[in-house]
Scaffold this active site. Structure first.
Site, PDB file in Angstrom:
ATOM      1  CG  ASP A   1      -2.204   2.177  14.767  1.00 23.00           C
ATOM      2  OD1 ASP A   1      -2.397   1.934  15.967  1.00 23.00           O
ATOM      3  OD2 ASP A   1      -3.089   2.015  13.901  1.00 23.00           O
TER       4      ASP A   1
ATOM      5  CG  HIS B   1      -5.863   2.757  19.137  1.00 23.83           C
ATOM      6  ND1 HIS B   1      -5.045   3.817  18.848  1.00 23.83           N
ATOM      7  CD2 HIS B   1      -5.837   1.954  18.049  1.00 23.83           C
ATOM      8  CE1 HIS B   1      -4.537   3.658  17.633  1.00 23.83           C
ATOM      9  NE2 HIS B   1      -5.003   2.535  17.135  1.00 23.83           N
TER      10      HIS B   1
ATOM     11  CD  GLN C   1      -0.930  -1.037   3.597  1.00 20.54           C
ATOM     12  OE1 GLN C   1      -2.106  -1.302   3.428  1.00 20.54           O
ATOM     13  NE2 GLN C   1      -0.271  -1.396   4.685  1.00 20.54           N
TER      14      GLN C   1
ATOM     15  CG  ASP D   1      -6.647  -1.906  14.646  1.00 20.33           C
ATOM     16  OD1 ASP D   1      -7.188  -1.200  13.788  1.00 20.33           O
ATOM     17  OD2 ASP D   1      -5.858  -1.461  15.500  1.00 20.33           O
ATOM     18  CB  SER D   2      -8.291  -4.864   9.066  1.00 23.71           C
ATOM     19  OG  SER D   2      -9.664  -4.629   8.830  1.00 23.71           O
TER      20      SER D   2
ATOM     21  N   PRO E   1      -5.292  -5.787   0.790  1.00 22.64           N
ATOM     22  CG  PRO E   1      -3.472  -5.023   2.073  1.00 22.64           C
ATOM     23  CD  PRO E   1      -4.333  -4.665   0.892  1.00 22.64           C
TER      24      PRO E   1
ATOM     25  CG  ASP F   1      -2.249 -12.405   4.603  1.00 20.80           C
ATOM     26  OD1 ASP F   1      -3.109 -11.925   5.369  1.00 20.80           O
ATOM     27  OD2 ASP F   1      -2.477 -12.697   3.422  1.00 20.80           O
ATOM     28  N   GLY F   2      -2.368 -11.729   8.097  1.00 22.19           N
ATOM     29  CA  GLY F   2      -3.232 -12.181   9.180  1.00 22.19           C
ATOM     30  C   GLY F   2      -4.171 -13.303   8.766  1.00 22.19           C
TER      31      GLY F   2
HETATM   32  N1  SAM Z   1      -7.838   1.952  12.620  1.00 22.58           N
HETATM   33  C1  SAM Z   1      -7.635   1.914  11.248  1.00 22.58           C
HETATM   34  C2  SAM Z   1      -8.871   2.071  10.391  1.00 22.58           C
HETATM   35  O1  SAM Z   1      -9.951   1.573  10.775  1.00 22.58           O
HETATM   36  O2  SAM Z   1      -8.772   2.698   9.361  1.00 22.58           O
HETATM   37  C3  SAM Z   1      -6.792   0.775  10.909  1.00 22.58           C
HETATM   38  C4  SAM Z   1      -5.468   0.917  11.527  1.00 22.58           C
HETATM   39  S1  SAM Z   1      -4.220  -0.217  11.146  1.00 22.58           S
HETATM   40  C5  SAM Z   1      -3.044   0.943  10.524  1.00 22.58           C
HETATM   41  C6  SAM Z   1      -4.762  -1.215   9.805  1.00 22.58           C
HETATM   42  C7  SAM Z   1      -3.678  -2.152   9.352  1.00 22.58           C
HETATM   43  O3  SAM Z   1      -4.231  -3.344   8.817  1.00 22.58           O
HETATM   44  C8  SAM Z   1      -2.762  -1.586   8.260  1.00 22.58           C
HETATM   45  O4  SAM Z   1      -1.524  -1.275   8.810  1.00 22.58           O
HETATM   46  C9  SAM Z   1      -2.670  -2.736   7.226  1.00 22.58           C
HETATM   47  O5  SAM Z   1      -1.362  -2.956   6.742  1.00 22.58           O
HETATM   48  C10 SAM Z   1      -3.180  -3.919   8.047  1.00 22.58           C
HETATM   49  N2  SAM Z   1      -3.681  -5.040   7.247  1.00 22.58           N
HETATM   50  C11 SAM Z   1      -4.483  -4.988   6.150  1.00 22.58           C
HETATM   51  N3  SAM Z   1      -4.689  -6.237   5.683  1.00 22.58           N
HETATM   52  C12 SAM Z   1      -4.017  -7.097   6.496  1.00 22.58           C
HETATM   53  C13 SAM Z   1      -3.850  -8.509   6.517  1.00 22.58           C
HETATM   54  N4  SAM Z   1      -4.414  -9.306   5.596  1.00 22.58           N
HETATM   55  N5  SAM Z   1      -3.082  -9.052   7.517  1.00 22.58           N
HETATM   56  C14 SAM Z   1      -2.504  -8.263   8.455  1.00 22.58           C
HETATM   57  N6  SAM Z   1      -2.621  -6.913   8.462  1.00 22.58           N
HETATM   58  C15 SAM Z   1      -3.372  -6.333   7.511  1.00 22.58           C
END
Ligand code: SAM
Length: 283
Positions: free
Chosen positions: A89, A65, A34, A159-160, A166, A140-141
């Site tokens: 974060d 949070h 991204q 928390d994605s 992704p 990858d989660g």
């Molecule tokens: N609070 C935020 C929102 O609702 O917009 C989200 C915060 S956090 C920065 C979201 C994170 O999810 C991102 O850093 C992203 O890289 C991660 N993410 C997205 N898809 C993912 C996956 N398949 N596995 C693990 N992390 C993932």
């Protein structure tokens, strides 16, 4: 940047936009997953943006949070093992580790750059990263949950980012089945579920997919989040093999750590649903 520069996120789905006056673009990079940007704003502190969508601001991240973590942790009797999917974060991890009962919290973030930039620009969110109970993985989660040991977790917090790119596979029945399998009896899954005002269809389909994966009770909690589209956000909580009636009110009232938003009354308020949401969710 000009004296009057703004970062604006246009939200096509709701035909609205949200903007922040910015002093400077501090960082911009394209990772394999991204595009991440960090702005210094005039009134909101630092602002992290991923693929044009606001993620975190210094000023208001506590709302999100705290609500992603404390309601679930005060609903579970004693959550010892916690997994956070996404959350790079590190703000959710910090809130989770405020709970003494948590013995291990694993943060599974796909993009290591999100965490490295948070360490630099949001150091206060990363202050629990060195806690011996914390483990930070950069994978990858979806895969992590699919391979997780059955009946090994008490709480999974998703928390994605929004369900595109992704994160798309974090909003379907296959992923929820993996979470169901990995949770112990009474275990809780909580996931950010976008805005009740403009994403009710998504909330409904998430809840259906969670039910199809075996989860029984579901609760959608709402709370303010000014930096996200509409300013009104939600998380959805489901439980394996037990209902979601009530929470540990006495524990929440006597918690040994400070919060800025969360308390017993805000927990109860978040559980109250407006008429149109109740009707749509059939409650
Ligand atoms: N609070 C935020 C929102 O609702 O917009 C989200 C915060 S956090 C920065 C979201 C994170 O999810 C991102 O850093 C992203 O890289 C991660 N993410 C997205 N898809 C993912 C996956 N398949 N596995 C693990 N992390 C993932």
């Amino acid at each position: 940047m000009s004296d009057n520069a703004w970062f604006t996120e246009q939200h096509e789905h709701s035909g609205s936009s949200i903007g922040f006056r910015v002093k400077q673009l501090l960082h911009s990079e394209k990772t394999p997953f991204q595009t991440i940007e960090i702005y210094d704003t005039t009134d909101w502190g630092k602002l992290m943006v991923i693929d044009g969508c606001t993620m975190v601001s210094t000023r208001d991240n506590f709302l999100y949070h705290e609500m992603m973590s404390h309601p679930a942790l005060f609903t579970h009797a004693r959550a010892k093992r916690v997994v956070i999917i996404g959350g790079g974060d590190c703000g959710t991890l910090r809130e989770v580790l405020r709970h003494d009962e948590v013995e291990k919290a694993v943060q599974v973030e796909i993009d290591e750059r999100v965490t490295r930039l948070a360490e630099k620009y949001f150091p206060e969110l990363c202050e629990a990263n060195d806690d011996p109970r914390a483990e930070l993985l950069f994978i990858d989660g979806i895969k992590y949950m699919a391979e997780c040991e059955p009946d090994s977790l008490d709480l999974v917090i998703v928390d994605s980012t929004d369900p595109v790119g992704p994160a798309e596979g974090l909003f379907n029945a296959a992923f929820y089945s993996s979470c169901y399998k990995a949770l112990r009896h009474g275990g809780i899954l909580v996931q950010q579920s976008e805005s009740p005002l403009v994403h009710l269809d998504l909330i409904k389909s998430m809840r259906n997919a969670m039910k199809n994966a075996g989860f029984q009770a579901a609760k959608t909690l709402s709370f303010p989040q000014p930096v996200y589209p509409t300013g009104w956000w939600s998380c959805t909580m489901v439980r394996k093999g037990a209902d979601l009636a009530g929470f540990r009110e006495r524990g929440a009232a006597s918690k040994q750590f400070a919060t800025r938003y969360y308390n017993v009354d805000m927990h109860k308020a978040a559980l109250a649903l407006p008429e149109f949401v109740r009707e749509a969710l059939g409650e």
